[in-house]
Design a protein around this motif. Structure first.
Motif, PDB file in Angstrom:
ATOM      1  N   PRO A 270       0.810  -1.223   0.000  1.00 25.21           N
ATOM      2  CA  PRO A 270       0.000   0.000   0.000  1.00 25.21           C
ATOM      3  C   PRO A 270       0.842   1.272   0.000  1.00 25.21           C
ATOM      4  O   PRO A 270       0.476   2.266  -0.643  1.00 25.21           O
ATOM      5  N   ALA A 271       1.982   1.272   0.704  1.00 25.50           N
ATOM      6  CA  ALA A 271       2.826   2.467   0.763  1.00 25.50           C
ATOM      7  C   ALA A 271       3.415   2.772  -0.615  1.00 25.50           C
ATOM      8  O   ALA A 271       3.450   3.931  -1.049  1.00 25.50           O
ATOM      9  N   LEU A 272       3.871   1.727  -1.318  1.00 26.84           N
ATOM     10  CA  LEU A 272       4.416   1.926  -2.658  1.00 26.84           C
ATOM     11  C   LEU A 272       3.325   2.389  -3.611  1.00 26.84           C
ATOM     12  O   LEU A 272       3.550   3.262  -4.455  1.00 26.84           O
ATOM     13  N   ARG A 273       2.132   1.810  -3.468  1.00 28.33           N
ATOM     14  CA  ARG A 273       1.011   2.188  -4.336  1.00 28.33           C
ATOM     15  C   ARG A 273       0.666   3.668  -4.142  1.00 28.33           C
ATOM     16  O   ARG A 273       0.438   4.396  -5.105  1.00 28.33           O
ATOM     17  N   SER A 274       0.659   4.119  -2.901  1.00 25.95           N
ATOM     18  CA  SER A 274       0.375   5.520  -2.612  1.00 25.95           C
ATOM     19  C   SER A 274       1.462   6.424  -3.197  1.00 25.95           C
ATOM     20  O   SER A 274       1.164   7.479  -3.776  1.00 25.95           O
ATOM     21  N   SER A 275       2.717   5.994  -3.077  1.00 24.00           N
ATOM     22  CA  SER A 275       3.827   6.761  -3.614  1.00 24.00           C
ATOM     23  C   SER A 275       3.738   6.851  -5.138  1.00 24.00           C
ATOM     24  O   SER A 275       3.990   7.908  -5.727  1.00 24.00           O
ATOM     25  N   PHE A 276       3.344   5.745  -5.775  1.00 22.02           N
ATOM     26  CA  PHE A 276       3.208   5.732  -7.232  1.00 22.02           C
ATOM     27  C   PHE A 276       2.116   6.694  -7.669  1.00 22.02           C
ATOM     28  O   PHE A 276       2.291   7.448  -8.638  1.00 22.02           O
ATOM     29  N   HIS A 277       0.989   6.688  -6.977  1.00 23.33           N
ATOM     30  CA  HIS A 277      -0.116   7.588  -7.329  1.00 23.33           C
ATOM     31  C   HIS A 277       0.302   9.055  -7.174  1.00 23.33           C
ATOM     32  O   HIS A 277      -0.088   9.903  -7.992  1.00 23.33           O
ATOM     33  N   GLN A 278       1.080   9.361  -6.158  1.00 24.77           N
ATOM     34  CA  GLN A 278       1.554  10.741  -5.962  1.00 24.77           C
ATOM     35  C   GLN A 278       2.493  11.139  -7.100  1.00 24.77           C
ATOM     36  O   GLN A 278       2.419  12.264  -7.611  1.00 24.77           O
ATOM     37  N   TRP A 279       3.376  10.217  -7.489  1.00 28.01           N
ATOM     38  CA  TRP A 279       4.308  10.479  -8.590  1.00 28.01           C
ATOM     39  C   TRP A 279       3.547  10.713  -9.899  1.00 28.01           C
ATOM     40  O   TRP A 279       3.845  11.662 -10.636  1.00 28.01           O
ATOM     41  N   LEU A 280       2.541   9.880 -10.161  1.00 30.94           N
ATOM     42  CA  LEU A 280       1.760  10.024 -11.389  1.00 30.94           C
ATOM     43  C   LEU A 280       0.921  11.297 -11.360  1.00 30.94           C
ATOM     44  O   LEU A 280       0.776  11.983 -12.387  1.00 30.94           O
ATOM     45  N   ASP A 281       0.399  11.649 -10.193  1.00 30.12           N
ATOM     46  CA  ASP A 281      -0.376  12.888 -10.072  1.00 30.12           C
ATOM     47  C   ASP A 281       0.494  14.099 -10.394  1.00 30.12           C
ATOM     48  O   ASP A 281       0.053  15.020 -11.094  1.00 30.12           O
ATOM     49  N   GLN A 282       1.734  14.101  -9.909  1.00 30.74           N
ATOM     50  CA  GLN A 282       2.628  15.228 -10.205  1.00 30.74           C
ATOM     51  C   GLN A 282       2.958  15.280 -11.689  1.00 30.74           C
ATOM     52  O   GLN A 282       3.007  16.367 -12.301  1.00 30.74           O
TER      53      GLN A 282
END
Length: 301
Positions: A270-282
């Motif tokens: 879940p932590a990696l998934r959240s980090s990926f979503h933040q990266w893609l959002d930026q």
């Protein structure tokens, strides 16, 4: 009236050239694909993959030829010249029209390996070209709505497995794995329906990008981020054939892929998934801002 007639004649001629080009190269493609099916040996399949990719590249080159012959479109492209043809790439772009595929092929062909797209399952039934995509190992994805996924979470694994199998094939020869993260073409109605936080983009879908990164790992040289803008408005494919697209603007950025996304477990962490979503959002916020600037420069914002 006369102008519209001349445009339609241009469109018919361009379509005739596209059809003849497609039929010619697809016949050769199908022969090679049948040979590949008959030979289960991995070394032979790798050689045939290179031949199949060469045929597809020749098709793209001929498409660029008839575009130059029939289209008055002005091309404003920046960033593509810095790319190198060797290795694997992950390509991501915004999506507004079928024309986007031809734009990306024209801009990136010869600069990086052959683009291979994630396609909707229904596109395999497109006459001739659907079989060509199958022969070239393009992955066909089944799109499921949120309600269907909530009712049957197992449906999510179908696209995961499709992505995994496709990436196993892509690992045989250098490939540009290409994805439209929005998952569908942008329209104002879809934008309103999503309540998208971006002005010019739909919400991105992370799955295909994340699974491709996980499957091919550090093979990827970089992410090629493409931004396509049509200052005259997103065209239909017929508009494009008829020469009704006055200008196409494309901006290419080559970005590093965070190593953690290539080695981690997107589904299970879940932590990696959240980090990926933040990266893609930026990434999407930067693209949204760039689209706005390109439209403002053209006086169409």
């Amino acid at each position: 009236m006369l102008r519209k007639l001349l445009e339609n004649l241009r469109g018919a001629f361009a379509f005739l050239l596209l059809s003849a080009n497609t039929l010619f190269w697809c016949l050769l493609l199908f022969v090679l694909a049948l040979v590949k099916l008959a030979l289960p040996f991995e070394p032979a399949r790798r050689r045939l993959d290179r031949l199949l990719n060469a045929v597809a590249t020749a098709w793209i080159a001929c498409n660029t030829g008839w575009m130059r012959l029939t289209q008055p479109t002005r091309w404003d492209v920046e960033g593509a010249d810095a790319l190198a043809p060797g290795g694997w790439y992950l390509v991501n772009s915004n999506h507004q029209s079928w024309v986007d595929i031809f734009v990306l092929q024209r801009v990136l062909s010869g600069r990086i390996p052959l683009l291979k797209f994630f396609l909707k399952q229904q596109l395999i039934y497109v006459p001739v070209i659907g079989l060509a995509w199958w022969a070239l190992d393009f992955p066909f994805m089944r799109r499921h709505g949120k309600a269907a996924l909530r009712a049957n979470p197992g449906l999510r694994r179908q696209d995961t497995e499709t992505t995994r199998r496709a990436c196993e094939k892509f690992a045989r020869t250098p490939t540009s794995v290409t994805n439209f993260a929005e998952g569908t073409r942008f329209t104002p109605a879809k934008h309103r329906g999503q309540s998208s936080p971006y002005r010019h983009l739909l919400k991105p879908r992370a799955g295909a990008l994340a699974f491709a990164m996980g499957a091919l790992g550090t093979r990827f040289r970089s992410l090629v981020d493409a931004t396509i803008v049509y200052p005259g408005g997103a065209p239909t494919f017929w508009d494009f054939l008829c020469g009704r697209v006055p200008e196409v603007r494309v901006r290419i950025r080559e970005l590093p892929i965070p190593e953690v996304f290539c080695s981690g477990n997107y589904e299970g962490d879940p932590a990696l998934r959240s980090s990926f979503h933040q990266w893609l959002d930026q990434l999407w916020r930067d693209k949204d801002r760039q689209i706005g600037e390109l439209l403002q420069d053209s006086g169409t914002a």
